[in-house]
Design an enzyme around this catalytic site. Structure first.
Site, PDB file in Angstrom:
ATOM      1  N   ASN A   1      22.743  75.407 -12.239  1.00 27.83           N
ATOM      2  CA  ASN A   1      22.882  76.413 -11.184  1.00 27.83           C
ATOM      3  C   ASN A   1      24.371  76.520 -10.885  1.00 27.83           C
ATOM      4  O   ASN A   1      24.939  75.694 -10.169  1.00 27.83           O
ATOM      5  CB  ASN A   1      22.096  75.993  -9.941  1.00 27.83           C
ATOM      6  CG  ASN A   1      22.151  77.031  -8.829  1.00 27.83           C
ATOM      7  OD1 ASN A   1      22.901  77.998  -8.898  1.00 27.83           O
ATOM      8  ND2 ASN A   1      21.368  76.817  -7.791  1.00 27.83           N
TER       9      ASN A   1
ATOM     10  N   ARG B   1      19.837  79.265 -13.674  1.00 24.77           N
ATOM     11  CA  ARG B   1      19.475  80.141 -12.556  1.00 24.77           C
ATOM     12  C   ARG B   1      20.410  81.348 -12.571  1.00 24.77           C
ATOM     13  O   ARG B   1      21.632  81.206 -12.587  1.00 24.77           O
ATOM     14  CB  ARG B   1      19.632  79.402 -11.231  1.00 24.77           C
ATOM     15  CG  ARG B   1      19.298  80.294 -10.036  1.00 24.77           C
ATOM     16  CD  ARG B   1      19.805  79.710  -8.741  1.00 24.77           C
ATOM     17  NE  ARG B   1      19.468  80.574  -7.616  1.00 24.77           N
ATOM     18  CZ  ARG B   1      20.256  80.748  -6.558  1.00 24.77           C
ATOM     19  NH1 ARG B   1      21.423  80.129  -6.482  1.00 24.77           N
ATOM     20  NH2 ARG B   1      19.884  81.543  -5.568  1.00 24.77           N
TER      21      ARG B   1
ATOM     22  N   HIS C   1      15.153  84.405  -3.952  1.00 26.82           N
ATOM     23  CA  HIS C   1      14.423  83.128  -3.810  1.00 26.82           C
ATOM     24  C   HIS C   1      13.118  83.158  -4.608  1.00 26.82           C
ATOM     25  O   HIS C   1      12.164  82.438  -4.299  1.00 26.82           O
ATOM     26  CB  HIS C   1      14.086  82.826  -2.344  1.00 26.82           C
ATOM     27  CG  HIS C   1      15.268  82.613  -1.458  1.00 26.82           C
ATOM     28  ND1 HIS C   1      15.287  83.001  -0.133  1.00 26.82           N
ATOM     29  CD2 HIS C   1      16.469  82.040  -1.692  1.00 26.82           C
ATOM     30  CE1 HIS C   1      16.447  82.694   0.417  1.00 26.82           C
ATOM     31  NE2 HIS C   1      17.180  82.102  -0.520  1.00 26.82           N
TER      32      HIS C   1
ATOM     33  N   ARG D   1      23.574  85.232   8.183  1.00 28.21           N
ATOM     34  CA  ARG D   1      23.288  86.646   7.900  1.00 28.21           C
ATOM     35  C   ARG D   1      22.427  87.230   9.014  1.00 28.21           C
ATOM     36  O   ARG D   1      21.544  86.565   9.545  1.00 28.21           O
ATOM     37  CB  ARG D   1      22.554  86.797   6.567  1.00 28.21           C
ATOM     38  CG  ARG D   1      23.341  86.327   5.364  1.00 28.21           C
ATOM     39  CD  ARG D   1      22.559  86.603   4.079  1.00 28.21           C
ATOM     40  NE  ARG D   1      23.175  85.952   2.930  1.00 28.21           N
ATOM     41  CZ  ARG D   1      22.535  85.141   2.098  1.00 28.21           C
ATOM     42  NH1 ARG D   1      21.248  84.878   2.284  1.00 28.21           N
ATOM     43  NH2 ARG D   1      23.158  84.601   1.071  1.00 28.21           N
TER      44      ARG D   1
ATOM     45  N   GLU E   1      12.878  74.322  -6.884  1.00 27.09           N
ATOM     46  CA  GLU E   1      13.340  75.413  -7.732  1.00 27.09           C
ATOM     47  C   GLU E   1      13.798  74.907  -9.098  1.00 27.09           C
ATOM     48  O   GLU E   1      13.626  75.591 -10.112  1.00 27.09           O
ATOM     49  CB  GLU E   1      14.464  76.174  -7.024  1.00 27.09           C
ATOM     50  CG  GLU E   1      13.967  76.905  -5.776  1.00 27.09           C
ATOM     51  CD  GLU E   1      15.081  77.578  -4.993  1.00 27.09           C
ATOM     52  OE1 GLU E   1      15.401  78.741  -5.306  1.00 27.09           O
ATOM     53  OE2 GLU E   1      15.615  76.938  -4.060  1.00 27.09           O
TER      54      GLU E   1
END
Length: 405
Positions: free
Chosen positions: A12, A95, A184, A245, A388
């Site tokens: 990643n 990823r 996600h 955010r 993940e």
């Protein structure tokens, strides 16, 4: 005849970091894991753990770029007898944040795939360039090894057009590839499947609302194993209130800030992505700190928490309506897995929908998937730790293994 290789290295690559895990897919066991951060700075840091022996090694000092970082990772793996030259290494899984509509499933990387990921950079300017850097570095180290891209957006490509389209002129939207992609995806895929397993049912028989609550946060409506709606959109800015955010916002706020506030587009971008959400509301984006402040009577922290929960409830209700029938609501990621007050508050008042949390079960901290709803609840409420890296490794290995048979 020698047995087929079963190890997968998951990479990643971020803008200034490389996170990795090496897994053996015979049982999904982890062999090694690590993180290189602050790449390109004098204060770079590299932490590597051999999970078999428990041996952890750390390095501090400048790591110039991602190529140097990947070489350092390869060296540390070799020290543990797990090097990239091992015949047991089947593939490297990467990823990749944005796959647009072109990539709907894990894909073996070649020059054409790299070119398409590059063409998608305008949709993910902070992430796809870093992902590409990691891919190119890994291909340089092992050009003979299958390398697979697993896309954050892929799980959400099953959304119907009614959910994926914005109410814009289709010609303009298509010209600029404007639609709701969602993110996600590897987490939502893994958690929805694990939730079905927790209920003792097949994924295709279960409808799940997945709440991935970390510093970035997203919700999804998963019907029979397929995503039919998700809260993030063209970018990860849409949807839930997050750490920094804003989530959902009247688009005219942007025009107002530009015309009346005199802010530039870059300043507004920074405001909405890095200085909003929980951090913008109360100065903290760590839910543990926010809860501590609430306990001490801090009104700013309480308002931030209440806004966060209000938005979360709205999405639970909306996705209940989208699905029609809900079998489970699953909380996952850092906040979802660890913040019992968030789970309790998100479900409070939704008893009419069959949702409830058992206070004692909710207070338990455990590593594995678990139910936190009362036994008689019509809808299961679960805590399902996301994985993940395992999902990326699983998808990577399945693709490569299928190509051998």
């Amino acid at each position: 005849m020698s047995p087929s290789p079963t190890r997968v290295l998951v990479l990643n690559s971020g803008s200034s970091s490389v996170k990795y895990q090496l897994l053996d897919m015979r049982g999904g066991s982890r062999l090694a894991a690590g993180l290189v951060e602050r790449i390109g700075e004098q204060t770079s840091r590299f932490k590597h753990t051999c999970l078999g022996s428990g041996d952890t090694r750390e390095q501090n000092g400048p790591i110039a770029d991602h190529e140097a970082a990947l070489k350092a990772v390869a060296e540390e793996l070799s020290r543990d007898g797990l090097g990239l030259d091992s015949p047991e290494l089947a593939a490297i899984g990467h990823r990749v944040v944005h796959g647009g509509m072109f990539f709907t499933e894990p894909t073996v990387i070649d020059d054409e795939v790299l070119a398409e990921i590059e063409r998608l950079i305008p949709l993910a300017p902070l992430h796809n360039p870093a992902n590409l850097t990691g891919i190119r570095g890994a291909r340089a180290l092992r050009p003979d090894l299958p390398q697979v891209a697993v896309f954050d957006t892929a799980f959400h490509t099953t959304m119907p057009e009614s959910a994926a389209r914005y109410a814009l002129d289709p010609k303009i939207a298509d010209r600029h590839r404007i639609r709701r992609y969602g993110f996600h995806g590897t987490s939502h895929a893994y958690v929805s499947r694990e939730t079905a397993r927790l209920l003792g049912r097949a994924p295709e028989d279960v409808n799940v609302i997945v709440l991935h609550l970390g510093n970035g946060a997203s919700a999804s409506a998963v019907q029979g194993g397929r995503c039919v709606d998700t809260s993030m959109g063209l970018t990860p800015l849409e949807g839930l209130v997050m750490g920094t955010r804003s989530g959902d916002l009247d688009p005219a706020v942007i025009f107002h800030l530009a015309r009346v506030g005199g802010m530039s587009m870059d300043e507004i971008d920074t405001l909405l992505n890095k200085r909003s959400g929980l951090f913008g509301l109360c100065g903290d984006n760590d839910m543990r700190e926010i809860r501590r402040r609430i306990d001490e009577g801090d009104e700013d922290a309480k308002l931030a928490f209440d806004i966060y929960i209000h938005r979360l409830k709205k999405y639970i209700g909306a996705y209940y309506a989208v699905l029609g029938r809900v079998d489970a609501v699953a909380f996952t990621a850092g906040v979802g897995e660890n913040a019992a007050p968030v789970r309790e508050a998100a479900v409070a008042g939704l008893e009419g929908l069959g949702l409830a949390v058992d206070p004692e079960l909710n207070a338990v901290r455990a590593d594995g998937p678990r139910l936190i709803s009362p036994a008689a609840a019509r809808v299961a409420v679960a805590v399902v730790p996301t994985d993940e890296e395992l999902e990326i490794a699983t998808q990577t290995y399945a693709l490569v293994d299928a190509g051998r048979n």
